[in-house]
Write an enzyme that holds these catalytic residues in place. Structure first.
Site, mmCIF file in Angstrom:
data_model
loop_
_atom_site.group_PDB
_atom_site.id
_atom_site.type_symbol
_atom_site.label_atom_id
_atom_site.label_comp_id
_atom_site.label_asym_id
_atom_site.label_seq_id
_atom_site.Cartn_x
_atom_site.Cartn_y
_atom_site.Cartn_z
ATOM 1 N N SER A 102 11.504 -22.358 29.730
ATOM 2 C CA SER A 102 10.565 -22.756 28.404
ATOM 3 C C SER A 102 9.674 -21.535 27.754
ATOM 4 C CB SER A 102 9.513 -23.861 28.838
ATOM 5 O OG SER A 102 8.680 -24.337 28.272
ATOM 6 N N ASP A 243 7.832 -22.974 21.151
ATOM 7 C CA ASP A 243 8.267 -22.113 22.490
ATOM 8 C C ASP A 243 9.663 -21.901 22.569
ATOM 9 O OD1 ASP A 243 8.730 -24.549 23.206
ATOM 10 O OD2 ASP A 243 7.914 -24.322 25.256
ATOM 11 N N ASP A 245 12.008 -22.826 24.328
ATOM 12 C CA ASP A 245 12.979 -24.160 24.276
ATOM 13 C C ASP A 245 12.531 -25.121 23.244
ATOM 14 O OD1 ASP A 245 10.983 -25.346 25.736
ATOM 15 O OD2 ASP A 245 12.269 -26.087 27.047
ATOM 16 N N ASP A 247 10.338 -27.532 22.931
ATOM 17 C CA ASP A 247 9.997 -28.659 23.264
ATOM 18 C C ASP A 247 8.449 -28.775 23.088
ATOM 19 O OD1 ASP A 247 9.070 -27.016 25.502
ATOM 20 O OD2 ASP A 247 9.776 -28.728 26.954
#
Length: 448
Positions: A102, A243, A245, A247
């Site tokens: 992440s 960010d 990833d 999400d």
């Protein structure tokens, strides 16, 4: 059963150090494969990743484990976490896997699992997988003729791009908007600029040159300073920061000021309520969301339902309460009309729909309430149970008494790193600062 490997968002740690090693990834895939082998059909797994160097280590290990269990593996390459959740469902896969840490730096990595419904796994299922990992030598591996195969899905970015675009109202366009998008050198470095441009925006893309090492480095949703400066320099209408990833989402207005997840939830919730689209009479957020959001929603006769930190807990509460808007202050925004997990791009498009309809500058549109002063301090600790010490308990109780019913104190251990997070908020900013510092000092003394 209790979990040891899984935290609040999958398995995470320093790459090539337990538990984020090739061997553990292999065992995890075998155990998850055994858990999700159900029926006589040909089983399939979807695997995506972000742009970290260590993804090249973890993806083959996971693939080998699933193939050994007789499952076909569909490799997607660098794709956002929500794309993995979406494609797990649309491809009728038995399991989805995202390799990502992440917002963490490149040195870290992690593994997130999604069930065939596209939702993150429950604590109970994760505990069963861990139990199978401990007994991996007894797992029923496939016969030679029943081994799985691995293939690359070349049109994965296009499938996700079209799905995201369908979430934007057909009657609206982004024509005339100049948008700076920061992709954090992460998983959305191709799809995010494409989506915005195809919907009509003039796009300035930054953070779109991943090299395996620069993901989240001085960029993205957790480090938006570069985006803020670029928005001003380009005289853009707004900036969007994702960010690693993709999400989570942070907004920057035309003046270079940050708009966090609490304000984004407020804006979308009010818009959907006015259009009779908001379900459940509430918004679901975590214990970290500002009291200002709670008071704003109360003014709309809406509730704020709080959960532990972690978007998976937000999703679980949304499903239980029948709500379709939820998220975290950090920028995870879950809109269950469109997806099963946080999706920075879909949240951005819903936000942009409100902005386009309002025809006002973002600075006048996106700040619906005044947040109460809130301070968060992170303390690293080396094991032990400092929160169980009487001195620390007394400091926490004293802080709660000082703030009374006009504020609150929240102390918790991080689910992804050895950190204790101290948060306080209230109407008196100076008092909030003193409360956090007093508790921090008590924890530091106890940790020694």
């Amino acid at each position: 059963m209790t979990r040891k490997l899984f935290g609040t968002d999958g398995i995470r740690g320093k790459a090539n150090t337990e538990p984020v090693t090739a061997m553990t990834a292999l065992k995890l895939a075998m155990a998850a494969g055994a858990e999700f082998t159900r029926g006589s059909h040909r089983h399939r797994v979807v695997i995506g990743k972000d742009t970290r160097l260590s993804g090249y280590m973890l993806q083959p290990a996971l693939t080998s484990g699933f193939v050994a269990m007789g499952m076909d593996v569909i490799q997607l390459g660098p794709m956002p976490t929500p794309a993995i959740a979406m494609l797990t469902r649309s491809l009728r896969a038995d399991l989805g896997v995202m390799i990502s840490a992440s917002h963490n730096p490149y040195e870290d990595n992690g593994i997130k699992l999604f069930g065939p419904d596209g939702y993150k796994l429950s604590d109970e299922v994760e505990a069963r997988i861990e139990a199978r990992m401990a007994a991996h030598e007894t797992l029923p591996m496939a016969a030679p003729a029943e081994l799985g195969r691995a293939l690359q899905l070349e049109d994965a970015p296009g499938r996700y791009t079209e799905a995201v675009k369908r979430s934007f109202p057909k009657s609206l366009k982004l024509d005339g908007l100049k948008i700076v998008v920061d992709c954090a050198h992460g998983a959305a470095y191709r799809v995010a600029p494409t989506v915005l441009w195809e919907l009509g925006a003039e796009v300035v893309a930054i953070g779109v040159a991943p090299d395996g090492f620069n993901i989240n480095r001085d960029c993205g949703a957790t480090a938006p300073a570069a985006l803020q400066a670029r928005v001003i320099a380009e005289k853009a209408d707004l900036g969007l920061a994702l960010d690693g990833d993709a999400d989570r989402l942070i907004l920057v207005d035309e003046k270079g000021r940050i708009v966090d997840g609490d304000q984004i939830m407020a804006l979308i919730a009010r818009s959907w309520m006015e259009r009779d689209r908001l379900h459940g009479g509430a918004v679901v957020a975590t214990v970290m969301s500002n009291l200002g959001l709670e008071r704003f929603l109360a003014g709309l006769k809406l509730k704020l339902l709080r959960t532990p930190v972690g978007d998976r807990y937000v999703v679980e509460r949304m499903r239980a309460e029948g709500c379709n808007v939820g998220g975290e202050q950090s920028g995870h925004i879950i809109l269950s009309d469109y997806g099963t997990t946080g999706d920075g791009l879909i949240a951005a498009l819903q936000l942009l729909a409100v902005i386009v309809r309002g025809a006002k500058p973002v600075s006048e549109t996106a700040r619906l309430f005044q947040p109460l002063p809130q301070l968060l301090k992170n303390l690293k600790f080396n094991g032990g149970q400092p929160l169980e010490r009487d001195e620390v308990k007394a400091a926490i109780k004293g802080g709660e008494a000082a703030l009374g019913d006009r504020g609150r104190v929240l102390i918790r251990k991080s689910g992804t790193e050895p950190v204790i997070r101290i948060m306080a908020e209230g109407e008196d900013e100076a008092l909030v600062g003193r409360v956090v510092e007093d508790i921090a000092q008590a924890i530091q003394r106890a940790a020694k």
